[in-house]
Enzyme design. Sequence first.
Site, PDB file in Angstrom:
ATOM      1  N   HIS A 207       0.850  -1.064   0.047  1.00  0.00           N
ATOM      2  CA  HIS A 207      -0.015   0.059  -0.148  1.00  0.00           C
ATOM      3  C   HIS A 207       0.792   1.357   0.070  1.00  0.00           C
ATOM      4  O   HIS A 207       0.377   2.421  -0.091  1.00  0.00           O
ATOM      5  CB  HIS A 207      -0.909  -0.069   1.258  1.00  0.00           C
ATOM      6  CG  HIS A 207      -0.109   0.202   2.343  1.00  0.00           C
ATOM      7  ND1 HIS A 207       0.523  -0.814   3.161  1.00  0.00           N
ATOM      8  CD2 HIS A 207       0.230   1.290   3.163  1.00  0.00           C
ATOM      9  CE1 HIS A 207       1.216  -0.495   4.287  1.00  0.00           C
ATOM     10  NE2 HIS A 207       0.873   1.085   4.330  1.00  0.00           N
TER      11      HIS A 207
HETATM   12  C1  UD1 Z   1      -1.292   5.617   5.926  1.00  0.00           C
HETATM   13  C2  UD1 Z   1      -0.100   6.062   6.439  1.00  0.00           C
HETATM   14  C3  UD1 Z   1       0.969   5.206   5.800  1.00  0.00           C
HETATM   15  C4  UD1 Z   1       0.674   3.917   6.593  1.00  0.00           C
HETATM   16  C5  UD1 Z   1      -0.820   3.484   6.417  1.00  0.00           C
HETATM   17  C6  UD1 Z   1      -1.139   2.252   7.194  1.00  0.00           C
HETATM   18  C7  UD1 Z   1       0.267   8.831   5.843  1.00  0.00           C
HETATM   19  C8  UD1 Z   1       1.132   9.629   5.164  1.00  0.00           C
HETATM   20  N1  UD1 Z   1       0.463   7.436   5.490  1.00  0.00           N
HETATM   21  O1  UD1 Z   1      -1.190   5.500   4.360  1.00  0.00           O
HETATM   22  O2  UD1 Z   1       2.188   5.724   6.720  1.00  0.00           O
HETATM   23  O3  UD1 Z   1       1.576   2.814   6.337  1.00  0.00           O
HETATM   24  O4  UD1 Z   1      -1.766   4.567   6.634  1.00  0.00           O
HETATM   25  O5  UD1 Z   1      -2.236   1.529   6.488  1.00  0.00           O
HETATM   26  O6  UD1 Z   1      -0.073   8.948   6.980  1.00  0.00           O
HETATM   27  N2  UD1 Z   1      -8.831   4.811   2.552  1.00  0.00           N
HETATM   28  C9  UD1 Z   1     -10.069   4.069   2.379  1.00  0.00           C
HETATM   29  N3  UD1 Z   1     -10.479   3.787   3.557  1.00  0.00           N
HETATM   30  C10 UD1 Z   1      -9.807   3.657   4.710  1.00  0.00           C
HETATM   31  C11 UD1 Z   1      -8.640   4.192   4.725  1.00  0.00           C
HETATM   32  C12 UD1 Z   1      -8.118   4.886   3.820  1.00  0.00           C
HETATM   33  O7  UD1 Z   1     -10.928   4.168   1.482  1.00  0.00           O
HETATM   34  O8  UD1 Z   1     -10.666   3.147   5.674  1.00  0.00           O
HETATM   35  C13 UD1 Z   1      -8.484   5.402   1.383  1.00  0.00           C
HETATM   36  C14 UD1 Z   1      -8.644   6.935   1.416  1.00  0.00           C
HETATM   37  O9  UD1 Z   1      -9.616   7.612   1.114  1.00  0.00           O
HETATM   38  C15 UD1 Z   1      -7.240   7.457   0.571  1.00  0.00           C
HETATM   39  C16 UD1 Z   1      -6.408   6.261   0.371  1.00  0.00           C
HETATM   40  O10 UD1 Z   1      -7.116   5.035   1.020  1.00  0.00           O
HETATM   41  O11 UD1 Z   1      -7.836   7.474  -0.793  1.00  0.00           O
HETATM   42  C17 UD1 Z   1      -5.288   6.672   1.418  1.00  0.00           C
HETATM   43  O12 UD1 Z   1      -5.468   6.638   2.565  1.00  0.00           O
HETATM   44  P1  UD1 Z   1      -4.570   7.617   3.461  1.00  0.00           P
HETATM   45  O13 UD1 Z   1      -4.986   7.568   5.207  1.00  0.00           O
HETATM   46  O14 UD1 Z   1      -4.313   8.989   2.995  1.00  0.00           O
HETATM   47  O15 UD1 Z   1      -2.962   6.841   3.501  1.00  0.00           O
HETATM   48  P2  UD1 Z   1      -2.440   5.334   3.500  1.00  0.00           P
HETATM   49  O16 UD1 Z   1      -2.238   4.868   2.155  1.00  0.00           O
HETATM   50  O17 UD1 Z   1      -3.788   4.622   4.180  1.00  0.00           O
HETATM   51  N1  UDP Z   2      -3.073  -5.692   8.828  1.00  0.00           N
HETATM   52  C1  UDP Z   2      -4.292  -6.323   9.394  1.00  0.00           C
HETATM   53  N2  UDP Z   2      -5.229  -6.631   8.319  1.00  0.00           N
HETATM   54  C2  UDP Z   2      -4.993  -6.533   6.942  1.00  0.00           C
HETATM   55  C3  UDP Z   2      -3.571  -5.761   6.641  1.00  0.00           C
HETATM   56  C4  UDP Z   2      -2.689  -5.432   7.672  1.00  0.00           C
HETATM   57  O1  UDP Z   2      -4.702  -6.199  10.451  1.00  0.00           O
HETATM   58  O2  UDP Z   2      -5.572  -6.740   6.105  1.00  0.00           O
HETATM   59  C5  UDP Z   2      -2.244  -5.221  10.166  1.00  0.00           C
HETATM   60  C6  UDP Z   2      -0.747  -5.864  10.137  1.00  0.00           C
HETATM   61  O3  UDP Z   2      -0.804  -7.296  10.682  1.00  0.00           O
HETATM   62  C7  UDP Z   2       0.091  -4.970  10.988  1.00  0.00           C
HETATM   63  C8  UDP Z   2      -0.619  -3.630  10.570  1.00  0.00           C
HETATM   64  O4  UDP Z   2      -2.046  -4.103  10.062  1.00  0.00           O
HETATM   65  O5  UDP Z   2      -0.165  -5.344  12.264  1.00  0.00           O
HETATM   66  C9  UDP Z   2       0.331  -3.042   9.669  1.00  0.00           C
HETATM   67  O6  UDP Z   2      -0.473  -2.072   8.980  1.00  0.00           O
HETATM   68  P1  UDP Z   2      -0.125  -1.465   7.460  1.00  0.00           P
HETATM   69  O7  UDP Z   2       0.433  -2.398   6.702  1.00  0.00           O
HETATM   70  O8  UDP Z   2      -1.645  -0.652   7.302  1.00  0.00           O
HETATM   71  O9  UDP Z   2       0.869  -0.098   8.005  1.00  0.00           O
HETATM   72  P2  UDP Z   2       2.382  -0.126   8.189  1.00  0.00           P
HETATM   73  O10 UDP Z   2       2.853  -1.047   9.256  1.00  0.00           O
HETATM   74  O11 UDP Z   2       3.036   0.032   6.973  1.00  0.00           O
HETATM   75  O12 UDP Z   2       2.308   1.283   8.743  1.00  0.00           O
END
Ligand code: UD1
Ligand code: UDP
Length: 358
Positions: A207
């Site tokens: 992601h």
């Molecule tokens: C964010 C963090 C990243 C982390 C990740 C964990 C920042 C800059 N990035 O990235 O470091 O690794 O979370 O998962 O803070 N979206 C949905 N539903 C949700 C959540 C997100 O549709 O429940 C969509 C949002 O609308 C957006 C995209 O996913 O279009 C990205 O979401 P965003 O929170 O901006 O960043 P992540 O890629 O989730």
């Molecule tokens: N995770 C989860 N369900 C999923 C994918 C990830 O519970 O479908 C958990 C994963 O096991 C870990 C955490 O989410 O504990 C990691 O989050 P993510 O990869 O979103 O973010 P990052 O660690 O890269 O910031």
Amino acid sequence: MKIVTIIGARPQFIKAAAFSAAVQQHNQNNEPIIKEVIVHTGQHFDANMSAVFFEEMQIPKPDYLLDINSLGHGAMTGRMLEAIEKILIEEKPDWVLVYGDTNSTLAGALAASKLHIKVAHVEAGLRSFNMKMPEEINRILTDRISKLLLCPSESAIANLKKEGFEQMNCRVINVGDIMYDTTLMFSAKARKPKVDLPENYALLTMHRAENTDDLQRLKSILSGLIAISKHQKIVWPIHPRTKKILEQNAITLPKTLITIDPVGYLEMLYLIKHSGLVLTDSGGLQKEAYFLKKYCITLRDETEWVELVEQKFNFLCTEEETLLSYFQKYFNKPITVVKNIYGSGDTAQKVIESLLFF
Ligand code: UD1
Ligand code: UDP
């Protein structure tokens, strides 16, 4: 002591589960001397990206639930900053606790430090040395304005020393990795997801902006993954960010790459435990693979969890051509861990002690 905890994204809920449980335990054994007020920024909002973790990990219901998400970095961080500042003025906590490196982390730390409220940063000192990553910017700035830097590893301590943190008015401690606490707390409760799982599979998550937002890079990694999936099925709980990008670019995947909706933590633990290997660009998953004794191929050019690479539990690879050879070498090979690199699973307790006796 009053602590305001700022969380907003999936990995932060998982980390907060260990801390909140330790606070509750602490308050039970003694007089309730820690009051935790939880602020959920709303950055992640789908039920399977947020609510599921609160339900199955018994994280207390947030005291404040903001609804700030799906925005560019400026608007998201700015709106969070404004809303968190109001809450902090009202709550007047002794500490603000932030986790990791998301926009919610930076907004919480910035709001607190401008109000002269002490900031404690869990997962301090991590560096990828790639300033193009939003996470790197967030973590460097958060560290700089924190009073208590709670590092997960010796390499994180060394990074802060190099940056001159010893000369700054703050405290730097190695408390281990809080995600190890969470893995230990919930590992026995791992639960099979309600999907058809192949007998043997590799587990994938992807992601990160650096992979999803560069179409050429995304397609190249996908080609490598598709090559692997011809030998062994891949199960991929897909992050909404990646799902949207695949849809927008009309990228279709073969059936051997089995995409499923994001799963809860208990189901994720099951998926890791039953996999033959983990492929990921997630920070958290790299460590969970190690804790649960699986090799990990990290789909990035660098990682903050350098010890795992140094000790050859984790391999950095984004090359279409080399992914398959790494996979073939390490699939279904269990790893042997003599002593955990990231502490003893008592990080939450150490965080509490560090806050109480600062
Ligand atoms: C964010 C963090 C990243 C982390 C990740 C964990 C920042 C800059 N990035 O990235 O470091 O690794 O979370 O998962 O803070 N979206 C949905 N539903 C949700 C959540 C997100 O549709 O429940 C969509 C949002 O609308 C957006 C995209 O996913 O279009 C990205 O979401 P965003 O929170 O901006 O960043 P992540 O890629 O989730
Ligand atoms: N995770 C989860 N369900 C999923 C994918 C990830 O519970 O479908 C958990 C994963 O096991 C870990 C955490 O989410 O504990 C990691 O989050 P993510 O990869 O979103 O973010 P990052 O660690 O890269 O910031």
